[in-house]
Design a protein around this motif. Structure first.
Motif, mmCIF file in Angstrom:
data_model
loop_
_atom_site.group_PDB
_atom_site.id
_atom_site.type_symbol
_atom_site.label_atom_id
_atom_site.label_comp_id
_atom_site.label_asym_id
_atom_site.label_seq_id
_atom_site.Cartn_x
_atom_site.Cartn_y
_atom_site.Cartn_z
ATOM 1 N N THR A 11 0.005 6.222 1.287
ATOM 2 C CA THR A 11 0.685 6.775 0.105
ATOM 3 C C THR A 11 1.760 5.807 -0.378
ATOM 4 O O THR A 11 2.025 5.716 -1.582
ATOM 5 N N GLY A 12 2.379 5.097 0.571
ATOM 6 C CA GLY A 12 3.356 4.076 0.187
ATOM 7 C C GLY A 12 2.689 3.013 -0.662
ATOM 8 O O GLY A 12 3.254 2.516 -1.643
ATOM 9 N N GLY A 13 1.448 2.659 -0.302
ATOM 10 C CA GLY A 13 0.693 1.665 -1.067
ATOM 11 C C GLY A 13 0.371 2.168 -2.455
ATOM 12 O O GLY A 13 0.545 1.463 -3.461
ATOM 13 N N SER A 14 -0.081 3.429 -2.539
ATOM 14 C CA SER A 14 -0.439 3.941 -3.871
ATOM 15 C C SER A 14 0.819 4.127 -4.707
ATOM 16 O O SER A 14 0.816 3.908 -5.922
ATOM 17 N N ASP A 15 1.909 4.493 -4.039
ATOM 18 C CA ASP A 15 3.199 4.651 -4.734
ATOM 19 C C ASP A 15 3.595 3.324 -5.408
ATOM 20 O O ASP A 15 3.774 3.260 -6.642
ATOM 21 N N ILE A 16 3.670 2.254 -4.638
ATOM 22 C CA ILE A 16 4.147 0.996 -5.243
ATOM 23 C C ILE A 16 3.123 0.444 -6.233
ATOM 24 O O ILE A 16 3.496 -0.096 -7.280
ATOM 25 N N VAL A 80 7.256 -6.402 1.193
ATOM 26 C CA VAL A 80 7.006 -5.513 2.326
ATOM 27 C C VAL A 80 7.502 -4.125 1.903
ATOM 28 O O VAL A 80 8.695 -3.911 1.736
ATOM 29 N N LYS A 81 6.547 -3.219 1.677
ATOM 30 C CA LYS A 81 6.892 -1.869 1.190
ATOM 31 C C LYS A 81 7.022 -0.909 2.370
ATOM 32 O O LYS A 81 6.094 -0.752 3.167
ATOM 33 N N TYR A 82 8.182 -0.277 2.469
ATOM 34 C CA TYR A 82 8.348 0.803 3.449
ATOM 35 C C TYR A 82 8.855 2.022 2.698
ATOM 36 O O TYR A 82 8.955 2.008 1.468
ATOM 37 N N ALA A 350 -1.663 15.907 0.683
ATOM 38 C CA ALA A 350 -0.209 15.738 0.808
ATOM 39 C C ALA A 350 0.131 15.239 2.204
ATOM 40 O O ALA A 350 -0.337 15.799 3.198
ATOM 41 N N GLY A 351 0.944 14.180 2.262
ATOM 42 C CA GLY A 351 1.378 13.615 3.540
ATOM 43 C C GLY A 351 0.895 12.190 3.702
ATOM 44 O O GLY A 351 -0.293 11.908 3.495
ATOM 45 N N GLY A 352 1.814 11.305 4.056
ATOM 46 C CA GLY A 352 1.475 9.886 4.160
ATOM 47 C C GLY A 352 0.518 9.581 5.301
ATOM 48 O O GLY A 352 -0.539 8.975 5.111
ATOM 49 N N GLU A 353 0.892 10.009 6.514
ATOM 50 C CA GLU A 353 0.036 9.736 7.677
ATOM 51 C C GLU A 353 -1.301 10.466 7.482
ATOM 52 O O GLU A 353 -2.371 9.927 7.760
ATOM 53 N N GLY A 395 4.914 12.943 1.255
ATOM 54 C CA GLY A 395 5.464 14.265 1.543
ATOM 55 C C GLY A 395 6.575 14.706 0.616
ATOM 56 O O GLY A 395 6.596 15.844 0.150
ATOM 57 N N ASN A 396 7.490 13.797 0.336
ATOM 58 C CA ASN A 396 8.690 14.213 -0.398
ATOM 59 C C ASN A 396 8.583 14.086 -1.905
ATOM 60 O O ASN A 396 9.567 14.292 -2.608
ATOM 61 N N PHE A 397 7.425 13.720 -2.412
ATOM 62 C CA PHE A 397 7.307 13.488 -3.854
ATOM 63 C C PHE A 397 6.757 14.710 -4.589
ATOM 64 O O PHE A 397 6.121 15.581 -4.003
HETATM 65 O O1 LIG Z 1 8.605 5.232 -0.535
HETATM 66 C C1 LIG Z 1 8.248 6.414 -0.411
HETATM 67 O O2 LIG Z 1 9.030 7.375 -0.334
HETATM 68 C C2 LIG Z 1 6.772 6.711 -0.243
HETATM 69 O O3 LIG Z 1 5.978 5.744 -0.811
HETATM 70 C C3 LIG Z 1 6.471 6.818 1.194
HETATM 71 O O4 LIG Z 1 6.240 5.838 1.846
HETATM 72 C C4 LIG Z 1 6.581 8.178 1.730
HETATM 73 O O5 LIG Z 1 5.962 8.336 2.985
HETATM 74 P P1 LIG Z 1 5.239 9.704 3.336
HETATM 75 O O6 LIG Z 1 6.218 10.797 3.009
HETATM 76 O O7 LIG Z 1 4.884 9.660 4.784
HETATM 77 O O8 LIG Z 1 4.040 9.783 2.446
#
Ligand SMILES: O=C(O)[C@@H](O)C(=O)COP(=O)(O)O
Ligand code: ADP
Length: 410
Positions: A11-16, A80-82, A350-353, A395-397
């Motif tokens: 999800t971090g990848g799709s986010d950025i 490096v996206k976190y 819903a959920g990154g992992e 999760g938090n979006f």
């Molecule tokens: O940067 C962020 O908040 C998201 O791209 C992200 O990495 C969130 O992680 P998850 O909540 O585990 O999906």
């Protein structure tokens, strides 16, 4: 290729990727390093990994492999996206991965920039806030895998990184900030270091990009991607794939407060839902087959979730934190695969992992990025099967009515 990016979860990848697209750059998202060497002509290549909670040595290795591959593809700058909520335990991987990539690229220094103001993540005086609440007092303190214990980014990095992290003093002009960096460089001899710029409002991105936008390596959340992309003024339009009228399945393994409110709103609106009870799953009373039967026999769309309160999550984790997480992720991934095979071509997770497990199981290797349902949550279309619409939500979006929006807009 301009930017090569590695993300620590899918999800971090799709986010950025969605923000690079919004900034006008042609972007492709890969699930892991592609084995096929022919990649489309793009400005940005994002490689989604699953390094957030992986064993550190392995996480560093796969991150470096991806960076080397991106280098071979001609990437000029690296990201490096976190997570924007810096998800990592004191033994976490953000420090080790960023340290290793800095060394690999011979980067003299880089920035730590988790902020994403559009989603309420801000950095002030080097400390991270979620909608104005210090990170470690926000619901992130209860995350099932990466509970946050501090909000001071330099302090969070201390046990993880071998290099120094330093706050960029507030209110400096561009020239003063540049002088500050030169001074830090001199003080650190040849050792790399991290600078933490404040990023409270979207407008702050401009100065950050002016100061650091040309660095060979940037690290952070997705808040800088759109302004970084805009530096290149390509203005490429988002690909149009149209809506699908296929059946839809909604799956959630996210236990965040945001997701739980979204589930509640979905149920209150009359949406069908089914709770996967982890205890029953562990005892064998519940199974993929039984849940699939429920899904199959539901006429309307159905939301299948294991999301639960922090208290219940803690209770079930007494059975083994990793084991429970793995079992739930595997179950959700199996359900997604069964649904895809049965013609459910709209899959919302819903959920990154959890999303990482689903995408791995579905097996698509690359994605087009379509319009966003919420900031950082794009509709994704596998390049191998453009009839599929996949929406993966961190999760938090997302707003409270996220699931309804995802239903109406895919
Ligand atoms: O940067 C962020 O908040 C998201 O791209 C992200 O990495 C969130 O992680 P998850 O909540 O585990 O999906
Ligand atoms: N009821 C539950 N009890 C314990 N762990 C759970 C439960 N439901 C889901 N999980 C696990 O919690 C983790 C949630 O992480 P993730 O999917 O990344 O969500 P988020 O994006 O909110 O961080 C996953 O590993 C998931 O399998």
């Amino acid at each position: 290729m301009i930017f090569g990016c590695i993300a620590d979860d899918f999800t971090g990848g799709s986010d950025i990727a969605s923000f690079f697209v919004k900034g006008g750059l042609r972007t492709v998202l890969f699930n892991g390093v592609p084995s096929d060497q022919t990649i489309p002509e793009v400005d940005v290549c994002v490689i989604a990994l699953k390094t957030r909670t992986q064993d550190t040595q392995e996480a560093v290795k796969v991150s470096l492999d991806a960076i080397k591959w991106l280098k071979e593809q001609g990437a000029q700058q690296f990201y490096v996206k976190y997570c924007s909520t810096f998800d990592s335990t004191p033994e976490g991987n953000i420090g080790p991965i960023s340290d290793a990539v800095m060394e690999e690229l011979d980067a003299p220094y880089t920035i730590l920039c988790p902020a994403l103001p559009v989603n309420g993540r801000t950095v002030k005086n080097g400390c991270l806030y979620v909608h104005g609440v210090p990170l470690h007092e926000s619901s992130m303190k209860d995350h099932p895998l990466t509970p946050m214990w501090d909000y001071d980014l330099a302090r969070i990095m201390e046990p993880q990184s071998k290099f120094t992290s330093m706050k960029l003093p507030k209110g400096l002009t561009k020239e003063e900030a540049e002088e500050f960096i030169v001074k830090v460089q001199q003080e650190n001899a040849s050792s790399p270091f991290y600078i933490i710029p404040d990023f409270e409002k979207e407008e702050d991105a401009e100065q950050i990009v002016q100061l650091f936008g040309n660095l060979i390596l940037l690290t952070g959340g997705s808040g800088l991607a759109e302004p970084l992309a805009k530096m290149y003024q390509q203005n490429v339009e988002t690909d149009e794939f149209g809506r699908s009228n296929s059946k839809v399945i909604l799956l959630s393994g996210s236990c965040s407060e945001t997701t739980r409110k979204q589930i509640e709103a979905y149920s209150q609106s009359g949406g069908e839902s089914y709770f996967i009870d982890p205890m029953k799953l562990l005892s064998g009373e519940e199974s993929v087959e039984k849940i699939w039967n429920v899904i199959k026999n539901t006429d309307e769309s159905i939301l299948v979730y294991s999301s639960d309160t922090p208290e219940n999550v803690k209770l079930i984790q007494e059975q083994g934190k990793e084991e429970v997480a793995e079992l739930l992720e595997k179950t959700t991934a199996e359900l997604a695969a069964l649904a895809a095979e049965a013609g459910y071509h709209r899959i919302i997770v819903a959920g990154g992992e959890t999303s990482g497990a689903v995408t791995k199981r579905l097996g698509f290797t690359s994605y087009h990025i379509g319009e966003s349902i919420a900031p950082g949550v794009p509709i994704m279309i596998p390049t191998q099967d453009t009839s599929i619409r996949l929406v993966l939500k961190s999760g938090n979006f997302g707003d409270t009515d996220f699931f309804l929006q995802a239903l109406s807009r895919t």
